[in-house]
Scaffold this active site. Structure first.
Site, PDB file in Angstrom:
ATOM      1  N   ASP A 102      49.617 -40.548 -41.929  1.00  0.00           N
ATOM      2  CA  ASP A 102      49.236 -39.252 -42.977  1.00  0.00           C
ATOM      3  C   ASP A 102      47.335 -39.874 -43.768  1.00  0.00           C
ATOM      4  O   ASP A 102      48.073 -40.825 -43.681  1.00  0.00           O
ATOM      5  CB  ASP A 102      50.285 -38.459 -44.387  1.00  0.00           C
ATOM      6  N   GLU A 167      53.989 -40.975 -46.414  1.00  0.00           N
ATOM      7  CA  GLU A 167      53.980 -42.042 -47.593  1.00  0.00           C
ATOM      8  C   GLU A 167      53.163 -42.153 -48.163  1.00  0.00           C
ATOM      9  O   GLU A 167      53.286 -42.039 -49.277  1.00  0.00           O
ATOM     10  CB  GLU A 167      53.399 -43.395 -46.151  1.00  0.00           C
ATOM     11  N   HIS A 391      41.154 -44.460 -49.604  1.00  0.00           N
ATOM     12  CA  HIS A 391      41.384 -42.971 -50.149  1.00  0.00           C
ATOM     13  C   HIS A 391      39.556 -42.433 -50.781  1.00  0.00           C
ATOM     14  O   HIS A 391      39.464 -41.515 -51.938  1.00  0.00           O
ATOM     15  CB  HIS A 391      42.086 -42.758 -51.842  1.00  0.00           C
TER      16      HIS A 391
END
Lengths: 427, 427
Positions: A102, A167, A391
């Site tokens: 993910d 996760e 991110h």
């Protein structure tokens, strides 16, 4: 020629395959609820290496009622886990290779110079959401398994490959794999460590605060109390708690980390009309938990801090800031720095890279906490990604680092899984 | 007995009807897109008083391409305007009675002690969203019209009753009524002034800012730049502009208003994941515009201020705060303080209440700006609601004030509409 050398040469020869593999995996936009494509891909890849593949949608009482189960989701239909198992020839140590598939959302698209799922290769880098966190690492493991398979290198211990969901939102995928019996004698998790080796990791948990105001017409805003203005005070107050908590961290593994256990405010949302004084603001964030700290202690300190905000501003006595814990939680974790797997990784790093690795403490939680604490599978976090790219917009991973990681993990598999288990013959 | 006295007695006798009327109107939850119920109710009420009722869904080129047209909506299907006209016997002045029936959303329901649309009557107050803004005022007008009708009092000028949508988001309803020809020699708008008489009114316009950051994993938040932290600077910076703009307001009508033309931040929204450093925050608010200021001047000063924020923090040079104007805009407006309608309202206030009224400047925009500027219909804002209850939770209006307002407006209708127009006979 020994097996390490054979594997190294095979990898060098097939480096382009590795690059394609990362690129293809990045091109699967596997944000939450969109994991099916990548899982079919990984499943197919493992089947071609003669792994016994188990693909299933997590669920059931045992999982959802487990004390470590955290998820905002009601169901995982359409979001399967994949585990591939290759039984060893016997007598060796088993190894879990764990990677989540993910990826977090893309954020503001205007910060990306390219399609977030391009998988574009340029100047030795592969770009896209998930490249560094953590498809580069996943590809490094799969590539090592392929090399071992193609070269026909015999392995004594079992290899258990986890391709897990969730996760990024609490680890329900890894917990489901643990509960289905897919544990081992140790685990490697190639989250983005920039090839640093992390025997310890920060845990974290998500909080939600509600800050209240008193609404009024914006034209007479002095008759109301803006929840947005009050939220500014709350944000400043949270920063003070972060300072307080981090001053206590003295573990030398964290010595170069500016904020060992950050409190990150990730979401703010308040008000519903430009001409009204807003009476409610929601703040969501993650509280970092030290490797040796319990969730309960961290929670207790945070809640107590929030309850005392009325000492700063009387408004909060009248309208207390309310808090809740929701969604995700990642176990902190730590294994001995002289664990045999640590020693092998360190040695192999030196051989491949030519210098000593940096040993550190992970600034973020991973599924390693669950594997270590719940799965009784001591876990080390070690991967090719760039920590501060995770991110981020324009996330990338360097091909050379992915290759080095693949080599180091590959050699470690050969050693660890072929390490005889004491007493295994007599039993 | 003169007509004023007859009307006053009728109102006193039927006070309970007025209370029921407010209550019933509040029970229609007429937020944007939900206006149909209340409009059928008003339409029916006016028909029973023999008004010619026009109910239509605003739209068409003339409206949507008008320079004063502001709306976030593509269509007004299902959200009709209602105008009721009672032709006078001839020779008098016409009067527009304008009331919007849209109400703002309820905000955080937990701040309400009751259903926001209860219409509950207790201790002389009627509770519910819209009670003060402005169904109490609308009921005061309708009740006066009913009294005049039931008593058969002859009226020379036309009475044009506007029951409009969209006041809370830009005034498209009143603009549509103006463009359909429903203007007059003057207008009364019973927005919540606490029975103060407002010949001047603040205008306002909605802005939207985007504040940018740089995303990162929350566990290494020091590698990113939080758009939420940067938004805090922007909020403080907006406050400074508000101080600057308000220091210039010297009109004595505003002398007792703490902030004559507020900048209200009504909405904040940023980030999409608790464990990520947010890279985008949206801020929405309303910029107050002084009665004698143009939209262009106010816009120019605001935009220039935002563009210069880089002088405070270099981050904004790299990632400028972007701005846009959207949704709603309310014209500022002002008529002479010695306009005949002002004098009548002042006199009638004294007669009904027994003391002199407070004359003020409205701290918020109303559709009066459009009526005055676009509809050439000088407008006075005067209503029974409590200004600082508008847009609040537990909004209420006092029955006594609604009744007084109804009496004052009723007497003013009798005077204004029966005031002979000069030259009207000879033409």
């Amino acid at each position: 020629m020994n097996n390490e050398k054979l594997l190294k040469d095979w990898m060098k020869k097939n480096e382009e395959q590795l690059c394609d593999l990362v690129s293809q995996m990045v091109q699967e936009p596997s944000t939450q609820l969109n994991e099916l494509g990548i899982q079919h891909f990984v499943s197919q890849y493992l089947k071609e290496l003669n792994y016994t593949v188990d693909m299933w949608e997590p669920g059931g009482e045992e999982l959802t009622s487990h004390s470590a189960f955290i998820s905002a989701r009601e169901s995982f239909v359409g979001s399967p886990n994949v585990v591939g198992v290759k039984k060893g020839t016997g007598g060796g140590h088993s190894l879990v290779l764990n990677g989540h598939i993910d990826v977090v959302p893309e954020g503001d698209l205007s910060n990306w110079t390219d399609d977030p799922y391009s998988g574009r290769v340029e100047d030795g880098k592969i770009y896209g959401r998930g490249s560094t966190d953590m498809k580069g690492g996943n590809a490094a493991m799969l590539f090592a398994l392929k090399g071992i398979y193609e070269l026909g290198i015999p392995i004594k211990g079992d290899i258990i490959y986890h391709s897990v969901i969730e996760e990024e939102s609490g680890g329900a995928g890894t917990l489901a794999a643990i509960l289905r019996g897919y544990t081992g004698d140790a685990a490697i998790i190639p989250e983005p460590t920039q090839l640093k080796i992390f025997p310890k990791q920060q845990g974290s948990m998500w909080f939600r605060l509600h800050v209240r105001g008193a609404s009024a017409h914006g034209g007479t805003r002095y008759n109301g109390v803006s929840a947005i203005e009050k939220a500014q005070l709350v944000l400043t107050y949270l920063k003070e708690l972060e300072v307080l908590r981090n001053e206590r961290i003295v573990d030398p593994l964290y010595s170069k980390i500016p904020i060992p256990i950050p409190i990150n405010v990730g979401v703010i949302e308040g008000g519903d009309w430009p001409s009204s004084v807003p009476d409610l603001v929601k703040i969501e964030g993650r509280l970092g938990v030290a490797p040796d700290e319990s969730f309960e202690d961290a929670k207790g300190e945070f809640e107590d801090w929030i309850r005392r905000i009325g000492e700063r501003d009387d408004w909060f006595i009248e309208k207390p800031v309310t808090y809740e814990w929701f969604g995700a939680r990642w176990y902190p974790g730590s294994i001995e720095t002289d664990h045999p797997l640590m020693n092998m990784l360190t040695k192999n790093y030196k051989e491949v890279v030519g210098e000593s690795p940096k040993i550190g403490a992970s600034p973020w939680g991973t599924d390693g906490g669950l594997l270590t604490e719940i799965g009784n599978t001591p876990s080390v976090v070690f991967g090719p990604g760039v920590t501060n790219m995770a991110h981020f917009a324009n996330e990338f991973v360097e091909i050379e680092k992915v290759l080095q990681c693949s080599q180091i993990i590959g050699h470690t598999i050969l050693e660890w899984c072929n390490l005889e288990k004491r007493g295994s013959y007599g039993e």
